[in-house]
Write a protein that holds these residues in place. Structure first.
Motif, PDB file in Angstrom:
ATOM      1  N   PHE A 291      49.067  31.160  71.522  1.00 18.26           N
ATOM      2  CA  PHE A 291      48.862  30.809  70.125  1.00 18.26           C
ATOM      3  C   PHE A 291      49.999  31.340  69.267  1.00 18.26           C
ATOM      4  O   PHE A 291      50.506  30.649  68.385  1.00 18.26           O
ATOM      5  CB  PHE A 291      47.533  31.386  69.617  1.00 18.26           C
ATOM      6  CG  PHE A 291      46.305  30.828  70.281  1.00 18.26           C
ATOM      7  CD1 PHE A 291      46.403  29.764  71.165  1.00 18.26           C
ATOM      8  CD2 PHE A 291      45.065  31.352  70.014  1.00 18.26           C
ATOM      9  CE1 PHE A 291      45.270  29.239  71.776  1.00 18.26           C
ATOM     10  CE2 PHE A 291      43.927  30.839  70.618  1.00 18.26           C
ATOM     11  CZ  PHE A 291      44.026  29.778  71.501  1.00 18.26           C
ATOM     12  N   LEU A 292      50.399  32.593  69.540  1.00 20.75           N
ATOM     13  CA  LEU A 292      51.464  33.206  68.749  1.00 20.75           C
ATOM     14  C   LEU A 292      52.793  32.504  68.990  1.00 20.75           C
ATOM     15  O   LEU A 292      53.554  32.245  68.045  1.00 20.75           O
ATOM     16  CB  LEU A 292      51.570  34.693  69.072  1.00 20.75           C
ATOM     17  CG  LEU A 292      52.646  35.479  68.328  1.00 20.75           C
ATOM     18  CD1 LEU A 292      52.521  35.298  66.815  1.00 20.75           C
ATOM     19  CD2 LEU A 292      52.567  36.967  68.686  1.00 20.75           C
TER      20      LEU A 292
ATOM     21  N   GLY B 187      55.456  35.866  72.328  1.00 23.94           N
ATOM     22  CA  GLY B 187      54.036  36.023  72.019  1.00 23.94           C
ATOM     23  C   GLY B 187      53.561  37.463  72.039  1.00 23.94           C
ATOM     24  O   GLY B 187      52.350  37.711  72.057  1.00 23.94           O
ATOM     25  N   GLU B 188      54.475  38.408  72.018  1.00 26.13           N
ATOM     26  CA  GLU B 188      54.103  39.822  72.025  1.00 26.13           C
ATOM     27  C   GLU B 188      53.900  40.327  70.599  1.00 26.13           C
ATOM     28  O   GLU B 188      54.519  39.841  69.650  1.00 26.13           O
ATOM     29  CB  GLU B 188      55.201  40.658  72.690  1.00 26.13           C
ATOM     30  CG  GLU B 188      55.519  40.235  74.115  1.00 26.13           C
ATOM     31  CD  GLU B 188      56.836  40.817  74.592  1.00 26.13           C
ATOM     32  OE1 GLU B 188      56.853  41.442  75.650  1.00 26.13           O
ATOM     33  OE2 GLU B 188      57.849  40.640  73.882  1.00 26.13           O
TER      34      GLU B 188
ATOM     35  N   ASP C   1      42.036  32.488  64.402  1.00 25.76           N
ATOM     36  CA  ASP C   1      42.098  32.936  65.794  1.00 25.76           C
ATOM     37  C   ASP C   1      43.366  33.734  66.062  1.00 25.76           C
ATOM     38  O   ASP C   1      43.345  34.764  66.751  1.00 25.76           O
ATOM     39  CB  ASP C   1      41.967  31.759  66.762  1.00 25.76           C
ATOM     40  CG  ASP C   1      42.845  30.564  66.389  1.00 25.76           C
ATOM     41  OD1 ASP C   1      43.695  30.695  65.487  1.00 25.76           O
ATOM     42  OD2 ASP C   1      42.671  29.488  66.998  1.00 25.76           O
ATOM     43  N   LEU C   2      44.478  33.303  65.480  1.00 28.77           N
ATOM     44  CA  LEU C   2      45.736  34.028  65.661  1.00 28.77           C
ATOM     45  C   LEU C   2      45.696  35.374  64.943  1.00 28.77           C
ATOM     46  O   LEU C   2      46.154  36.389  65.476  1.00 28.77           O
ATOM     47  CB  LEU C   2      46.901  33.186  65.159  1.00 28.77           C
ATOM     48  CG  LEU C   2      48.284  33.828  65.233  1.00 28.77           C
ATOM     49  CD1 LEU C   2      48.613  34.241  66.651  1.00 28.77           C
ATOM     50  CD2 LEU C   2      49.346  32.886  64.678  1.00 28.77           C
ATOM     51  N   ALA C   3      45.156  35.407  63.728  1.00 31.23           N
ATOM     52  CA  ALA C   3      45.076  36.655  62.972  1.00 31.23           C
ATOM     53  C   ALA C   3      44.247  37.690  63.716  1.00 31.23           C
ATOM     54  O   ALA C   3      44.602  38.888  63.770  1.00 31.23           O
ATOM     55  CB  ALA C   3      44.480  36.400  61.596  1.00 31.23           C
ATOM     56  N   LEU C   4      43.137  37.267  64.314  1.00 26.93           N
ATOM     57  CA  LEU C   4      42.295  38.197  65.070  1.00 26.93           C
ATOM     58  C   LEU C   4      43.022  38.712  66.306  1.00 26.93           C
ATOM     59  O   LEU C   4      42.934  39.895  66.643  1.00 26.93           O
ATOM     60  CB  LEU C   4      40.984  37.524  65.467  1.00 26.93           C
ATOM     61  CG  LEU C   4      40.039  37.156  64.317  1.00 26.93           C
ATOM     62  CD1 LEU C   4      38.827  36.419  64.845  1.00 26.93           C
ATOM     63  CD2 LEU C   4      39.607  38.404  63.549  1.00 26.93           C
TER      64      LEU C   4
ATOM     65  N   ALA D  78      44.771  26.890  68.060  1.00 27.64           N
ATOM     66  CA  ALA D  78      44.186  26.287  69.259  1.00 27.64           C
ATOM     67  C   ALA D  78      44.135  24.773  69.119  1.00 27.64           C
ATOM     68  O   ALA D  78      44.404  24.021  70.070  1.00 27.64           O
ATOM     69  CB  ALA D  78      42.792  26.846  69.493  1.00 27.64           C
ATOM     70  N   ASP D  79      43.808  24.290  67.923  1.00 24.30           N
ATOM     71  CA  ASP D  79      43.754  22.849  67.679  1.00 24.30           C
ATOM     72  C   ASP D  79      45.132  22.210  67.819  1.00 24.30           C
ATOM     73  O   ASP D  79      45.269  21.101  68.330  1.00 24.30           O
ATOM     74  CB  ASP D  79      43.208  22.572  66.281  1.00 24.30           C
ATOM     75  CG  ASP D  79      41.764  23.019  66.133  1.00 24.30           C
ATOM     76  OD1 ASP D  79      41.130  23.268  67.171  1.00 24.30           O
ATOM     77  OD2 ASP D  79      41.294  23.123  64.994  1.00 24.30           O
ATOM     78  N   ILE D  80      46.150  22.911  67.324  1.00 26.76           N
ATOM     79  CA  ILE D  80      47.509  22.377  67.412  1.00 26.76           C
ATOM     80  C   ILE D  80      47.934  22.230  68.869  1.00 26.76           C
ATOM     81  O   ILE D  80      48.499  21.220  69.285  1.00 26.76           O
ATOM     82  CB  ILE D  80      48.491  23.284  66.650  1.00 26.76           C
ATOM     83  CG1 ILE D  80      48.169  23.240  65.149  1.00 26.76           C
ATOM     84  CG2 ILE D  80      49.926  22.858  66.905  1.00 26.76           C
ATOM     85  CD1 ILE D  80      48.968  24.222  64.338  1.00 26.76           C
ATOM     86  N   ILE D  81      47.637  23.267  69.685  1.00 23.74           N
ATOM     87  CA  ILE D  81      48.006  23.216  71.102  1.00 23.74           C
ATOM     88  C   ILE D  81      47.276  22.077  71.804  1.00 23.74           C
ATOM     89  O   ILE D  81      47.851  21.321  72.583  1.00 23.74           O
ATOM     90  CB  ILE D  81      47.702  24.566  71.776  1.00 23.74           C
ATOM     91  CG1 ILE D  81      48.624  25.650  71.201  1.00 23.74           C
ATOM     92  CG2 ILE D  81      47.884  24.475  73.284  1.00 23.74           C
ATOM     93  CD1 ILE D  81      48.326  27.027  71.715  1.00 23.74           C
ATOM     94  N   LEU D  82      45.963  21.936  71.517  1.00 26.15           N
ATOM     95  CA  LEU D  82      45.196  20.857  72.128  1.00 26.15           C
ATOM     96  C   LEU D  82      45.708  19.496  71.670  1.00 26.15           C
ATOM     97  O   LEU D  82      45.748  18.541  72.445  1.00 26.15           O
ATOM     98  CB  LEU D  82      43.717  21.023  71.789  1.00 26.15           C
ATOM     99  CG  LEU D  82      43.010  22.192  72.465  1.00 26.15           C
ATOM    100  CD1 LEU D  82      41.605  22.350  71.905  1.00 26.15           C
ATOM    101  CD2 LEU D  82      42.962  21.995  73.973  1.00 26.15           C
TER     102      LEU D  82
END
Length: 374
Positions: free
Chosen positions: A308-309, A172-173, A127-130, A355-359
Motif C-alpha cells: 500500500f505504501l 514500503g518501509e 488503511d495506509l495511515a493505520l 487497497a482499492d487502487i491496487i485492486l
C-alpha cells in the motif's frame, strides 16, 4: 527552498577513525540544529556504502554538551530494528563540530506525503495511515526494549516525535529517526528559541509542556496526535495565535470541527486513549498501542501494508518530487512550517483506499467502487 538564516558548512569529507571516512556528495537540507548531506563511507578496503551525514550546527559544542550528545547517539546505535533508522557512526570535524552518520532512506517523510495528498485535496487513506502508525509504534517499542552488550535495558524514548521524523521509503518501509537528539542539544532562551518551541508543541504531551522529562507514554501521545492529524484534522485551528499554542497544548487540547471526517468508533477509541491528558490513562507504551491498531487493521483485511505504501508513494511521486528531493535525510530539515501541523486548513474532499487502487489496477474492481466520504 533552504533556510537562508542557518549557517551552512560545505565539507568535502569527514573522518570516522580506523581508516573510515565519509565523502560528501550533496547537501539535502538545512534545519534548526543541523545540515544534512548525502554521502558514502569509505574504509581501508575501499568498501563504500551510501549514508546520510548530519552536521550539528556550525559551532563546536562544549565538553559536557558533546558528551551528552555522544551518549544519545551511542544509545541509538544499539537499536537494530527495521522501523528505526540505523546509526552508523559519529565523530567531530576538524572545526570541532559534531556529526552523525546514519542509514540513507530513499523516499520522503510522513509530513511531505501528507502535504502531497493535501495538495490534491485528499488525505492519506485510512488503511495506509493505520499501517504507518503501527510501524512507528513498533519502532518506538524496539527502542524502549533495546539491550546493551552487558544486557542492560536502555528504555530509550524519542522525546521529539513528529511527522518529519517518520521516514517512508520507496520500498514500503517506515522508519523513525532522531531518538533523543533534540533533548541532547543545547537550548536557548531567546525569541528564536521560543518560536522553535511553538513549532514543536503540536506533538508534545501536556506533561512535557509542563516541564517534565516525559517517558514512553509521552511518545504514545505524540503518535496519537500524528494519527489524529492524518486521519482527521489539525490539532490546533489555523486561526489560533502562536502564543496561545503553549497553553492549549499544556491543557491537552485537540480540535474537532464539524466538517472533519467521522472516524470509525474503534479508531476513535484507540486515539482517545492514546491522547489522554493524564499519562496514567494512556497506553503504557507504544507496543500496546500497536496491538490495538493491528486488531483494527486485521478487521479491515489489511495485513502487510508495504505494498500500500509503495503504491501511495508511486501515486504521489510527481507531487513529492515537486516539493522536495527524492531522498529524505533523517530528521527535521528544510520543511519546518510555522506551526508543526500537517494541515493548516480543512482541504480534503474524499479519501480513496489504497487497497482499492491496487485492486483497480489489477482489474478486479473499479477505483470508484469503494470510497469514504469525509
Amino acid at each position: 527552498m533552504l533556510s537562508s538564516s542557518v549557517p551552512v558548512v560545505t565539507p568535502a569529507a569527514f573522518k570516522l577513525g580506523d581508516g573510515r571516512s565519509v565523502t560528501v556528495a550533496e547537501r539535502l537540507g538545512v534545519g534548526e540544529h543541523a545540515s544534512v548531506y548525502r554521502g558514502w563511507t569509505d574504509d581501508a578496503y575501499k568498501l563504500q556504502r551510501p549514508v546520510a551525514l548530519k552536521v550539528f550546527n556550525n559551532a563546536p559544542l562544549d565538553g559536557d554538551a558533546l558528551a551528552k550528545l555522544a551518549r544519545v547517539i551511542r544509545y541509538s546505535a544499539y537499536v537494530n530494528h527495521p522501523n528505526v533508522v540505523d546509526t552508523r557512526g559519529m565523530g567531530v570535524g576538524e572545526d570541532g563540530v559534531p556529526f552523525v552518520v546514519t542509514q540513507l532512506v530513499s523516499g520522503c517523510s510522513l509530513a511531505l506525503l501528507a502535504k502531497a495528498y493535501a495538495a490534491v485535496g485528499r488525505r492519506i487513506p485510512t488503511d495506509l495511515a493505520l499501517f504507518i502508525g503501527i510501524e512507528v509504534a513498533e519502532g518506538l517499542l524496539a527502542a524502549r526494549h533495546v539491550l546493551t552488550p552487558d544486557g542492560s535495558v536502555l528504555g530509550i524514548t524519542h522525546h521529539d516525535l513528529s511527522p518529519r521524523q517518520v521516514l517512508l521509503s520507496w520500498e514500503g518501509e517506515v522508519k523513525v529517526s532522531d531518538f533523543g537528539v533534540r533533548m541532547a542539544l543545547p537550548s536557548g532562551s531567546g525569541v528564536r528559541d521560543l518560536q522553535r518551541m511553538t513549532r514543536r508543541v503540536t506533538y508534545l504531551s501536556p506533561e512535557e509542556i509542563g516541564g517534565a522529562r516525559g517517558d514512553a507514554r509521552s511518545d504514545v501521545f505524540a503518535l496519537g496526535v500524528m494519527m489524529f492529524e492524518i486521519l482527521r484534522s489539525a490539532r490546533f485551528p489555523a486561526e489560533v495565535h502562536e502564543m496561545d499554542l503553549l497553553k492549549l497544548a499544556k491543557d491537552g487540547y485537540i480540535h474537532t470541527g464539524i466538517t472533519d471526517p467521522i472516524l470509525p468508533s474503534e479508531i476513535s477509541e484507540v486515539l482517545f486513549r492514546a491522547t489522554q491528558i493524564d499519562p496514567a490513562e494512556r497506553y503504557a507504551h507504544a507496543g500496546v498501542f500497536a496491538y490495538d491498531l493491528r486488531k483494527i487493521t486485521m478487521g479491515m483485511g489489511v495485513g502487510d501494508g508495504r505494498a500500500f505504501l509503495r503504491s501511495a508513494l508511486g501515486e504521489m511521486s510527481e507531487g513529492l518530487s515537486s516539493m522536495r528531493q527524492s531522498t529524505t535525510p533523517p530528521g527535521d530539515v528544510d520543511e519546518v512550517p510555522i506551526r508543526s501541523s500537517l494541515f493548516d486548513e480543512n482541504e480534503t474532499t474524499e479519501r480513496v483506499s489504497i487497497a482499492d487502487i491496487i485492486l483497480a489496477e489489477s482489474g478486479e474492481i473499479p477505483v470508484s467502487g469503494k470510497r469514504e466520504k469525509i
